[in-house]
Design a protein around this motif. Structure first.
Motif, short mmCIF file in Angstrom:
data_model
loop_
_atom_site.label_atom_id
_atom_site.label_comp_id
_atom_site.label_asym_id
_atom_site.label_seq_id
_atom_site.Cartn_x
_atom_site.Cartn_y
_atom_site.Cartn_z
N THR A 1 0.81 -1.21 0.00
CA THR A 1 0.00 0.00 0.00
C THR A 1 0.85 1.27 0.00
OG1 THR A 1 -0.17 -0.10 2.42
CG2 THR A 1 -1.95 -1.11 1.15
N GLU A 2 2.15 1.11 -0.25
CA GLU A 2 3.08 2.25 -0.27
C GLU A 2 2.99 3.05 1.03
OE1 GLU A 2 2.34 4.48 -3.83
OE2 GLU A 2 3.10 2.90 -5.14
N ALA A 3 2.95 2.33 2.15
CA ALA A 3 2.79 2.97 3.45
C ALA A 3 4.12 3.40 4.06
CB ALA A 3 2.07 2.02 4.42
N ILE A 4 5.23 3.06 3.42
CA ILE A 4 6.55 3.32 4.01
C ILE A 4 7.31 4.35 3.19
CG2 ILE A 4 8.76 2.29 4.67
CD1 ILE A 4 7.32 -0.36 5.10
N ARG A 5 7.98 5.26 3.90
CA ARG A 5 8.89 6.22 3.30
C ARG A 5 10.21 6.18 4.08
NH1 ARG A 5 5.22 6.03 0.28
NH2 ARG A 5 4.12 7.73 -0.77
N ILE A 6 11.28 6.61 3.44
CA ILE A 6 12.56 6.74 4.13
C ILE A 6 12.81 8.21 4.38
CG2 ILE A 6 15.03 6.26 4.10
CD1 ILE A 6 13.31 3.76 4.14
N LYS A 7 12.89 8.59 5.66
CA LYS A 7 13.15 9.98 6.04
C LYS A 7 14.18 10.03 7.16
CE LYS A 7 8.50 11.66 4.87
NZ LYS A 7 7.27 12.34 5.38
N ASP A 8 15.09 10.97 7.04
CA ASP A 8 16.13 11.17 8.07
C ASP A 8 16.90 9.88 8.35
OD1 ASP A 8 15.28 13.84 8.37
OD2 ASP A 8 13.72 13.23 9.79
N GLY A 9 17.09 9.08 7.32
CA GLY A 9 17.92 7.89 7.45
C GLY A 9 17.23 6.67 8.01
N HIS A 10 15.91 6.70 8.14
CA HIS A 10 15.21 5.52 8.64
C HIS A 10 13.81 5.45 8.04
CE1 HIS A 10 12.65 7.91 11.33
NE2 HIS A 10 13.72 8.60 11.64
N ALA A 11 13.17 4.29 8.16
CA ALA A 11 11.84 4.10 7.61
C ALA A 11 10.80 4.81 8.48
CB ALA A 11 11.51 2.61 7.54
N VAL A 12 9.74 5.26 7.84
CA VAL A 12 8.60 5.86 8.53
C VAL A 12 7.34 5.18 7.99
CG1 VAL A 12 7.27 7.96 8.94
CG2 VAL A 12 9.76 8.08 8.80
N ILE A 13 6.49 4.68 8.88
CA ILE A 13 5.28 3.96 8.47
C ILE A 13 4.07 4.88 8.59
CG2 ILE A 13 3.80 1.97 8.90
CD1 ILE A 13 6.18 0.56 10.16
N ASN A 14 3.33 5.01 7.50
CA ASN A 14 2.10 5.80 7.48
C ASN A 14 0.97 4.95 8.05
OD1 ASN A 14 -0.32 7.09 6.80
ND2 ASN A 14 0.51 7.93 4.90
N ASP A 15 0.48 5.31 9.21
CA ASP A 15 -0.54 4.52 9.88
C ASP A 15 -1.83 4.41 9.09
OD1 ASP A 15 1.10 3.98 11.99
OD2 ASP A 15 0.29 5.52 13.31
N GLU A 16 -2.16 5.43 8.31
CA GLU A 16 -3.40 5.41 7.56
C GLU A 16 -3.37 4.42 6.41
OE1 GLU A 16 -4.32 9.35 6.37
OE2 GLU A 16 -4.77 10.04 8.41
N ARG A 17 -2.17 4.14 5.90
CA ARG A 17 -2.03 3.21 4.78
C ARG A 17 -1.67 1.79 5.21
NH1 ARG A 17 -0.87 4.90 -0.61
NH2 ARG A 17 -1.27 7.10 -0.96
N CYS A 18 -1.08 1.63 6.36
CA CYS A 18 -0.60 0.31 6.80
C CYS A 18 -1.78 -0.65 7.00
CB CYS A 18 0.19 0.45 8.10
SG CYS A 18 0.78 -1.12 8.77
N ILE A 19 -1.63 -1.87 6.48
CA ILE A 19 -2.68 -2.89 6.64
C ILE A 19 -2.21 -4.05 7.52
CG2 ILE A 19 -3.91 -2.32 4.51
CD1 ILE A 19 -2.42 -4.56 3.11
N ASP A 20 -1.05 -3.89 8.17
CA ASP A 20 -0.51 -4.89 9.10
C ASP A 20 -0.33 -6.26 8.45
OD1 ASP A 20 -0.35 -3.33 11.61
OD2 ASP A 20 -2.50 -3.17 11.38
N CYS A 21 0.04 -6.27 7.19
CA CYS A 21 0.22 -7.55 6.49
C CYS A 21 1.48 -8.28 6.95
CB CYS A 21 0.28 -7.32 4.98
SG CYS A 21 1.65 -6.30 4.41
N GLY A 22 2.45 -7.54 7.49
CA GLY A 22 3.66 -8.17 8.03
C GLY A 22 4.74 -8.45 7.00
N ILE A 23 4.55 -8.02 5.76
CA ILE A 23 5.57 -8.27 4.74
C ILE A 23 6.88 -7.60 5.14
CG2 ILE A 23 6.25 -7.65 2.38
CD1 ILE A 23 3.49 -8.28 1.47
N CYS A 24 6.81 -6.38 5.66
CA CYS A 24 8.04 -5.67 6.05
C CYS A 24 8.77 -6.41 7.16
CB CYS A 24 7.71 -4.24 6.47
SG CYS A 24 6.53 -4.10 7.83
N ILE A 25 8.04 -7.11 8.02
CA ILE A 25 8.67 -7.89 9.09
C ILE A 25 9.49 -9.03 8.49
CG2 ILE A 25 8.25 -9.40 11.08
CD1 ILE A 25 5.72 -7.79 11.63
N LYS A 26 8.91 -9.69 7.50
CA LYS A 26 9.56 -10.87 6.92
C LYS A 26 10.76 -10.52 6.05
CE LYS A 26 5.56 -12.58 5.40
NZ LYS A 26 4.59 -13.51 4.77
#
Length: 433
Positions: free
Chosen positions: A27-52
């Motif tokens: 859902t394109e919920a992640i951006r890289i800012k200031d050297g680290h990932a930032v998760i957009n809560d409104e877009r996140c669907i908790d699918c866990g792909i980023c965890i894996k």
């Protein structure tokens, strides 16, 4: 303000700002800012792909700990069918169920037993006149949230039966209160042993006005190691299992659909495939189906982010385990053969929460879309991720929405610098002449 309680979180101390998660988020919920990932809560669907896929283990699932649960007065374990696929050479589900009691649970209620009940009710549901076809299964919270964010026209197709986890929780609590009348409702802790973080979010947030019957969600990966220790003792288990092939088959893709005895179905897994199917359904490009089973995790629930075993290995183990089981141990009785009791329905369908709407004003949205398209055409188009967005289209949208400056594209800056240097060089050459 976003009030949705997520179960996927970021450990900043581990995040290096690589673009691995950026490229895989559906859902394109992640951006890289200031050297680290930032998760957009409104877009996140908790699918866990980023965890894996995170190479640094910076993404993690939030769930309850066994130590906390064990402090409760009366504890009931609800093992997901995918739990059984984690164990090598398992020939009898009772060893797992007995293991759960041995590590401290007072009672065990199989989610696979409730799954057989849902399968039987789904067969009745499909025969109901007036329901939109194809019916989309309601067991995967990721799919439900994805529909609410992206596919509002499909929400009427969602089957309004509660998922097996909820039915198991309700029946387990009722059984405990009947067997132990001295217990108050708050004395009983119903714990779902989950393969994925999306179930945690489901329990925390409920579904519309519906509040989950589950009190705590534990991770299969945590419970597995506790079970291994007690199952090695070789103790002969009690006869506890009350489910068969149909219920345990829910752990893998196609298990829910195949139990309907209806060949007009489609079963898909993996979030990319799910997205593709939903898009085709939304566009009317798939016809002739009565039921669509969608699982966000590859292979089904055995592929969740909170399991231990490889999903293909777990699937093979479950196939072996099913050889020793009856087809089903759950039968409908009396009037339930003709209609579905009201208590097994949820009333409210997902509320549409658009993630692609640029402005509340339609005219302004069209204007912004034109600007985004123009900027997108001016960008390199290689989707490198160096700007912190997953692709050039997402970067263009971020710019137009005021989230990032236009000079954030490194390659565009380079091209502009090269143009300036070339102009300067030409100017110097003219002066030297």
């Amino acid at each position: 303000m976003n009030s949705y309680k997520h179960s996927v979180s970021l450990d900043l101390s581990r995040c290096t700002g690589c673009t691995t998660c950026l490229k895989h988020c559906p859902t394109e919920a992640i951006r890289i800012k200031d050297g680290h990932a930032v998760i957009n809560d409104e877009r996140c669907i908790d699918c866990g792909i980023c965890i894996k896929i995170c190479p640094n283990k910076a993404k993690k699932a939030t769930y309850s700990r066994l130590e906390k649960v064990m402090k409760r007065k009366y504890k009931i374990a609800l093992p997901a069918p995918s739990l059984y696929g984690q164990f090598e050479d398992l020939e009898d589900v009772d060893f797992v169920l007995q293991g759960l009691k041995d590590i401290g649970f007072d009672d065990v209620y199989e989610v696979s037993k409730a799954a057989e009940l849902v399968s039987a009710y789904t067969r009745l549901y499909l025969k109901t006149e007036g329901i939109p076809k194809p019916v989309i299964n309601s067991a995967c919270p990721v799919v439900l949230r994805l529909i609410s964010l992206r596919y509002p026209t499909l929400k009427e197709h969602i089957m309004q039966l509660l998922p097996p986890m909820e039915i198991a929780a309700r029946m387990a609590r009722e059984r405990a209160m009947k067997a132990h009348p001295e217990l108050a409702r708050e004395d009983i802790c119903v714990c779902f042993i989950s393969p994925c973080p999306a179930k945690v979010s489901y329990v925390r947030n409920g579904f519309g006005e519906y509040q989950s019957e589950v009190d705590e969600v534990l991770s299969i990966s945590d419970i597995y190691f506790n079970l291994i220790n007690v199952m090695r003792r070789g103790r002969q288990p009690e006869s506890l299992s009350q489910s068969g092939v149909i219920g345990i088959s829910w752990a893998t893709t196609g298990g829910e659909a195949s139990a309907l005895f209806n060949d007009k179905y489609l079963a898909a897994d993996g979030i990319e495939n799910v997205n593709r199917v939903l898009e085709q359904l939304d566009n009317g490009n798939i016809s002739g189906l009565e039921f669509v089973e969608l699982n966000a995790c590859p292979g089904g629930c055995v592929g969740g982010a909170m399991v231990v075993e490889n999903p293909f290995v777990a699937k093979a183990r479950l196939q072996t385990l099913r050889r020793y089981l009856p087809v089903s141990q759950t039968q409908l009785h009396g009037d339930e053969r003709d209609y579905i009791p009201e208590k097994y329905f949820f009333d409210e369908l997902p509320t549409y929460m658009p993630i692609q709407r640029l402005s509340p004003n339609f005219g302004e949205s069209l204007r912004m879309m034109a600007v985004i398209q123009k900027l997108h055409e001016a960008l390199p188009g290689i989707d490198c991720g160096a700007c912190g967005a997953p692709n050039c289209r997402a970067f263009a949208e971020d710019v137009v929405c005021g989230r990032v400056p236009e000079d954030g594209c490194v390659l565009l800056q380079k091209q502009q610098l090269e143009v300036l240097l070339k102009a300067k060089e030409e100017e110097l050459n003219r002066d030297s002449e």
